[in-house]
Write a protein that holds these residues in place. Structure first.
Motif, PDB file in Angstrom:
ATOM      1  N   UNK A  79       3.655  -0.783   6.479  1.00  0.00           N
ATOM      2  CA  UNK A  79       4.613  -1.036   5.402  1.00  0.00           C
ATOM      3  C   UNK A  79       5.704  -2.037   5.785  1.00  0.00           C
ATOM      4  N   UNK A  80       5.651  -2.517   7.027  1.00  0.00           N
ATOM      5  CA  UNK A  80       6.690  -3.438   7.487  1.00  0.00           C
ATOM      6  C   UNK A  80       6.663  -4.734   6.679  1.00  0.00           C
ATOM      7  N   UNK A  81       7.817  -5.135   6.189  1.00  0.00           N
ATOM      8  CA  UNK A  81       7.921  -6.364   5.402  1.00  0.00           C
ATOM      9  C   UNK A  81       8.165  -7.536   6.347  1.00  0.00           C
ATOM     10  N   UNK A  82       7.271  -8.515   6.288  1.00  0.00           N
ATOM     11  CA  UNK A  82       7.362  -9.696   7.142  1.00  0.00           C
ATOM     12  C   UNK A  82       7.987 -10.851   6.364  1.00  0.00           C
ATOM     13  N   UNK A  83       8.508 -11.856   7.067  1.00  0.00           N
ATOM     14  CA  UNK A  83       9.020 -13.046   6.378  1.00  0.00           C
ATOM     15  C   UNK A  83       7.917 -13.719   5.574  1.00  0.00           C
ATOM     16  N   UNK A  84       8.308 -14.536   4.618  1.00  0.00           N
ATOM     17  CA  UNK A  84       7.348 -15.218   3.768  1.00  0.00           C
ATOM     18  C   UNK A  84       6.362 -16.040   4.615  1.00  0.00           C
ATOM     19  N   UNK A  85       5.082 -15.973   4.249  1.00  0.00           N
ATOM     20  CA  UNK A  85       3.990 -16.684   4.912  1.00  0.00           C
ATOM     21  C   UNK A  85       3.642 -16.114   6.282  1.00  0.00           C
ATOM     22  N   UNK A  86       4.285 -15.019   6.673  1.00  0.00           N
ATOM     23  CA  UNK A  86       3.940 -14.348   7.931  1.00  0.00           C
ATOM     24  C   UNK A  86       3.141 -13.099   7.589  1.00  0.00           C
ATOM     25  N   UNK A  87       1.940 -12.985   8.151  1.00  0.00           N
ATOM     26  CA  UNK A  87       1.060 -11.875   7.843  1.00  0.00           C
ATOM     27  C   UNK A  87       1.337 -10.695   8.769  1.00  0.00           C
ATOM     28  N   UNK A 185      -1.694  -8.893  -9.397  1.00  0.00           N
ATOM     29  CA  UNK A 185      -1.439  -9.956  -8.433  1.00  0.00           C
ATOM     30  C   UNK A 185      -0.793  -9.268  -7.243  1.00  0.00           C
ATOM     31  N   UNK A 186      -1.583  -8.929  -6.238  1.00  0.00           N
ATOM     32  CA  UNK A 186      -1.087  -8.166  -5.104  1.00  0.00           C
ATOM     33  C   UNK A 186      -0.809  -9.120  -3.958  1.00  0.00           C
ATOM     34  N   UNK A 187       0.472  -9.299  -3.645  1.00  0.00           N
ATOM     35  CA  UNK A 187       0.832 -10.211  -2.561  1.00  0.00           C
ATOM     36  C   UNK A 187       0.487  -9.612  -1.210  1.00  0.00           C
ATOM     37  N   UNK A 188       0.249  -8.280  -1.176  1.00  0.00           N
ATOM     38  CA  UNK A 188      -0.159  -7.637   0.066  1.00  0.00           C
ATOM     39  C   UNK A 188      -1.673  -7.769   0.220  1.00  0.00           C
ATOM     40  N   UNK A 189      -2.171  -7.311   1.344  1.00  0.00           N
ATOM     41  CA  UNK A 189      -3.611  -7.320   1.570  1.00  0.00           C
ATOM     42  C   UNK A 189      -4.218  -6.096   0.895  1.00  0.00           C
ATOM     43  N   UNK A 190      -5.307  -6.307   0.183  1.00  0.00           N
ATOM     44  CA  UNK A 190      -5.965  -5.208  -0.526  1.00  0.00           C
ATOM     45  C   UNK A 190      -7.445  -5.525  -0.668  1.00  0.00           C
TER      46      UNK A 190
END
Length: 284
Positions: A79-87, A185-190
């Motif tokens: 659940x850790x939120x990473x900076x934009x464009x960081x996976x 539109x899931x910005x996370x991995x799914x």
């Protein structure tokens, strides 16, 4: 060991050299090569080494990716939120896995384990999961996986409706209202699963998947499918990693067997509606 024990893209050359040295010196003296990466390693460069390097793929084949999950701390990392464009590395390691070992189950409650299982299934709906204490599992669970074996795709693509992962059932191209999912539109991995009866035009399928890889290859971690195609009594099976795609005829459909198409996509920023639309465009 390779440089600093790291297998990221900067030392893929070392991995290739090590594998080829093993083949040259001990070709007939081992059954499996087990590569253990660090907890922060990205799986894609390692996988692509086996898929894209001609010399390596000639002598060694990738059996599968096994991810060990710390059940006590995994949810925090997933659940850790990473900076934009960081996976998120933890999410990527779950996404690419063929087998997942949920370890340290004795340190958490059953409720926590169920929540973690749902989270994992949302990210990767096709990996087999086994619970463990002290990392103890049968050797058969981690060796002889066949995660990249086209002959075993049919048994690997199982769509489990009871867990996460966006699934879609369609019969003869008509969407069932009781299985409707809102546009996502899931910005996370799914993962997105499509299950549908009907016959597909193989040329249209090839064009669709090629366009998909060209446009979305960076975000498409894995995809697998079993298809019913025109002019053939055999299944057509395929799998892909990013922009690498492999497919071939599979086993023959039984005379009274329901010819059901099953596809699973795992990746980032998946547009479920667009995937469904692309699939429907291939139906005859």
């Amino acid at each position: 060991m390779v440089n600093n024990g790291c297998l990221c893209c900067t030392v893929r050359g070392d991995l290739v050299k090590m594998l080829l040295d093993l083949v040259k010196k001990k070709k007939d003296k081992f059954d499996h090569i087990v590569i253990e990466t660090t907890g922060l390693a990205k799986p894609a460069p390692v996988i692509e080494t086996f898929c894209s390097d001609e010399l390596v793929s000639r002598y060694v084949k990738l059996d599968g990716v096994v991810t060990l999950v710390d059940s006590k701390h995994a949810m925090k990392h997933l659940n850790e939120v990473k900076p934009r464009f960081v996976v998120n590395e933890a999410v990527e390691q779950v996404a690419y896995a063929d087998r997942i070992i949920m370890n340290k189950i004795d340190l958490v409650t059953e409720g926590d384990l169920e929540k973690l299982t749902d989270k994992i299934k949302h990210i990767n709906s096709i990996a087999q999961i086994k619970r463990a204490k002290f990392g103890v599992v049968d050797m058969d669970f981690v060796l002889g996986v066949g995660g990249y074996d086209l002959d075993r795709i049919d048994s690997a693509v199982k769509v489990d409706d009871s867990h996460g992962g966006n699934h879609h059932h369609d019969t003869h191209g008509r969407h069932h209202k009781d299985h409707h999912h809102d546009h996502l539109h899931d910005s996370a991995v799914s993962s997105v699963s499509i299950v549908s009866e009907g016959t597909l035009d193989l040329d249209e399928v090839d064009d669709w998947l090629e366009r998909l890889m060209e446009e979305k290859g960076v975000d498409l971690y894995r995809m697998k499918g079993v298809l019913s195609v025109n002019g053939s009594d055999q299944r057509y099976v395929f799998q892909g990693v990013h922009s690498t795609l492999d497919g071939c005829p599979g086993k023959t459909w039984e005379p009274d067997e329901k010819r059901t198409n099953k596809l699973v996509f795992i990746g980032r920023n998946l547009d479920e509606t667009a995937l469904r639309k692309g699939f429907k465009g291939c139906l005859i």
